[in-house]
Write a protein that holds these residues in place. Structure first.
Motif, PDB file in Angstrom:
ATOM      1  N   ARG A  40      12.358  28.746  65.028  1.00 27.21           N
ATOM      2  CA  ARG A  40      13.642  28.330  64.667  1.00 27.21           C
ATOM      3  C   ARG A  40      14.708  29.522  64.379  1.00 27.21           C
ATOM      4  NH1 ARG A  40      14.315  25.163  58.849  1.00 27.21           N
ATOM      5  NH2 ARG A  40      16.624  25.048  58.887  1.00 27.21           N
ATOM      6  N   PHE A  41      15.134  29.883  65.492  1.00 28.64           N
ATOM      7  CA  PHE A  41      16.077  31.081  65.012  1.00 28.64           C
ATOM      8  C   PHE A  41      17.443  30.546  64.647  1.00 28.64           C
ATOM      9  CE2 PHE A  41      13.484  32.922  68.634  1.00 28.64           C
ATOM     10  CZ  PHE A  41      13.191  33.980  68.209  1.00 28.64           C
ATOM     11  N   THR A  42      17.884  31.327  63.558  1.00 25.00           N
ATOM     12  CA  THR A  42      18.941  30.891  62.719  1.00 25.00           C
ATOM     13  C   THR A  42      19.881  32.198  62.887  1.00 25.00           C
ATOM     14  OG1 THR A  42      17.409  29.560  61.503  1.00 25.00           O
ATOM     15  CG2 THR A  42      19.669  30.196  60.489  1.00 25.00           C
ATOM     16  N   PRO A  43      21.138  32.157  63.152  1.00 25.12           N
ATOM     17  CA  PRO A  43      22.207  33.098  63.133  1.00 25.12           C
ATOM     18  C   PRO A  43      22.343  33.676  61.612  1.00 25.12           C
ATOM     19  CG  PRO A  43      23.378  31.045  63.268  1.00 25.12           C
ATOM     20  CD  PRO A  43      21.802  30.740  63.339  1.00 25.12           C
ATOM     21  N   ALA A  44      22.542  34.949  61.362  1.00 23.75           N
ATOM     22  CA  ALA A  44      22.874  35.742  60.165  1.00 23.75           C
ATOM     23  C   ALA A  44      23.764  34.970  59.238  1.00 23.75           C
ATOM     24  CB  ALA A  44      23.469  37.045  60.362  1.00 23.75           C
ATOM     25  N   ALA A  45      24.880  34.240  59.988  1.00 26.25           N
ATOM     26  CA  ALA A  45      25.980  33.796  59.267  1.00 26.25           C
ATOM     27  C   ALA A  45      25.349  32.652  58.111  1.00 26.25           C
ATOM     28  CB  ALA A  45      27.104  33.192  59.956  1.00 26.25           C
ATOM     29  N   SER A  46      24.443  31.995  58.680  1.00 28.32           N
ATOM     30  CA  SER A  46      23.829  30.954  57.894  1.00 28.32           C
ATOM     31  C   SER A  46      22.394  31.248  57.058  1.00 28.32           C
ATOM     32  CB  SER A  46      23.609  29.504  58.787  1.00 28.32           C
ATOM     33  OG  SER A  46      22.794  29.958  59.971  1.00 28.32           O
ATOM     34  N   PHE A  47      22.000  32.317  57.834  1.00 26.09           N
ATOM     35  CA  PHE A  47      20.596  32.790  57.233  1.00 26.09           C
ATOM     36  C   PHE A  47      20.882  33.357  55.749  1.00 26.09           C
ATOM     37  CE2 PHE A  47      16.963  35.774  56.537  1.00 26.09           C
ATOM     38  CZ  PHE A  47      15.985  35.098  57.078  1.00 26.09           C
ATOM     39  N   PHE A  48      21.533  34.348  55.739  1.00 32.18           N
ATOM     40  CA  PHE A  48      21.590  35.210  54.587  1.00 32.18           C
ATOM     41  C   PHE A  48      22.240  34.326  53.247  1.00 32.18           C
ATOM     42  CE2 PHE A  48      21.104  38.578  57.451  1.00 32.18           C
ATOM     43  CZ  PHE A  48      20.040  39.303  56.723  1.00 32.18           C
ATOM     44  N   PRO A  49      23.331  33.509  53.655  1.00 32.73           N
ATOM     45  CA  PRO A  49      23.750  32.549  52.453  1.00 32.73           C
ATOM     46  C   PRO A  49      22.523  31.872  51.753  1.00 32.73           C
ATOM     47  CG  PRO A  49      25.362  32.649  54.161  1.00 32.73           C
ATOM     48  CD  PRO A  49      24.175  33.398  54.621  1.00 32.73           C
TER      49      PRO A  49
END
Length: 384
Positions: A40-49
């Motif tokens: 389930r790859f998640t972009p950094a823009a939503s991963f880190f928050p």
């Protein structure tokens, strides 16, 4: 949430991340390492928050620079920094060990360092280090010129091979050599700071000046003797360092008196190079899943089921005088004959790393002397 990065991601870790449907940071490295795994790859823009308020795991310390940048100022970043900066780590736990001596050594001022400020023998290693890289043992003040020259020669190589957040050969820490038996502990601290020990590995050495990572093993005997004192030690360490919702691979020495002294704590992961998978081989449970789901092992049941059994991880290291570019492979059958039962053999890219394989094996506790002979084995005999 998980970050996958080089140097190695095991099939077991990928399957665990997929089965748990964990968000995986979407990077070029992660996709290359994933292969055909359904992640389930998640972009950094939503991963880190999201990572600010939930548990995170990074299989490789190569990811720490990114994490520290994205989560700067967070409690997680502070916990990571305490672990990665070995000088800061020693300072943080100094009240636990007021008698323990250490000093900072700048790689540019090696000749100015006075080795007599520490009792002999002492260890010198990068303040940010990994995988026994750049580690030297000083037995005599007269050893210092030769060792300082070795440090100068390896500085550029270490800084080129690993990111500065993993190994930084600009600053070293010199610290007292700790006697006793060495162990490596995979542990996480829950939301209340309570430690949950997932595995304890004995790390024997071939001699007093041996600093290699060749052999680690666990058994019911290891766990029965060490689980209680290690858990008590981890509780105190977590309190002093403020660890919460935090996994680590902690290396310790146990003195004859039973006192435990930490060597270092490696943050946000268990045993490196996915050696943490040995927990599945030894005890039958998934350490990554236990961390993410806040579970703890039923050690009484596990030790009864695995009584009399030793599970080991052996690194097929390549001697420094071997030209790795000339290697074609190794003799699998001959190498595997060194072990009673091979559970898993992982081939490693020897052109990039001075290792040709990792072996997970099983034997009876009674056969431990045969396993220990591996510390003296010259693995060049198995190279082609």
């Amino acid at each position: 949430m998980i970050i996958l990065d080089r140097p190695y991601v095991s099939k077991f870790l990928k399957c665990s991340a997929s089965r748990q449907n964990l968000p995986v940071l979407d990077t070029a490295q992660a996709r290359a390492l994933a292969g055909d795994a359904d992640l389930r790859f998640t972009p950094a823009a939503s991963f880190f928050p999201e990572a600010k308020s939930t548990r995170i795991y990074a299989n490789s310390e190569n990811s720490l620079e990114l994490i520290m940048r994205e989560l700067k100022g967070s409690p997680l970043a502070s916990m990571i920094e305490i672990c990665k900066d070995k000088l800061l780590f020693r300072e943080t736990i100094s009240d636990m060990y007021p008698e323990y001596g250490f000093a900072e050594v700048d790689a540019e001022d090696l000749d100015a360092f006075d080795p007599s400020v520490l009792p002999l023998p002492f260890i010198v290693k990068p303040a940010r280090g990994f995988f026994s890289l750049g580690v030297h043992r000083v037995e005599s003040d007269d050893d210092w010129p030769e060792i300082s020259e070795a440090i100068r020669n390896e500085t550029d190589r270490l800084n080129d091979q690993y990111p500065s957040e993993v190994v930084s050969a600009g600053t070293y820490i010199a610290e007292e050599a700790i006697g006793g038996r060495e162990y490596a502990v995979d542990v996480y601290w829950d939301e209340n700071g309570r430690p949950v020990v997932l595995n304890i590995l004995h790390h024997p050495f071939g001699s007093e000046d041996d600093v290699s990572d060749r052999l680690y093993y666990t058994s019911d005997e290891v766990m029965r003797s060490m689980l209680k004192p290690v858990t008590e030690f981890a509780a105190e360490l977590g309190k002093v360092c403020g660890f919460r919702d935090f996994p680590a691979h902690v290396e310790i020495r146990v003195l004859k008196s039973g006192r435990i002294i930490p060597i270092e704590a490696n943050p946000l992961r268990f045993a490196g190079w996915c050696v943490a998978d040995i927990t599945r081989h030894a005890w039958g449970f998934d350490p990554y899943e236990y961390y993410f789901t806040n579970r703890q092992p039923d050690w009484n049941d596990l030790l009864e089921k695995r009584a009399g059994t030793t599970t080991a991880m052996t690194i097929g290291d390549i001697p420094a005088d071997v030209d790795r570019k000339k290697l074609d492979g190794f003799d699998h059958d001959a190498f595997e004959s060194l072990f009673d039962t091979v559970l898993e053999l992982r081939e490693i890219d020897w052109e990039k790393y001075p290792v040709f394989a990792f072996v997970f094996s099983r034997t009876d506790n009674a056969n431990l002397p045969r396993l220990m002979k591996l510390l003296e084995e010259d693995f060049r005999h198995y190279l082609r």
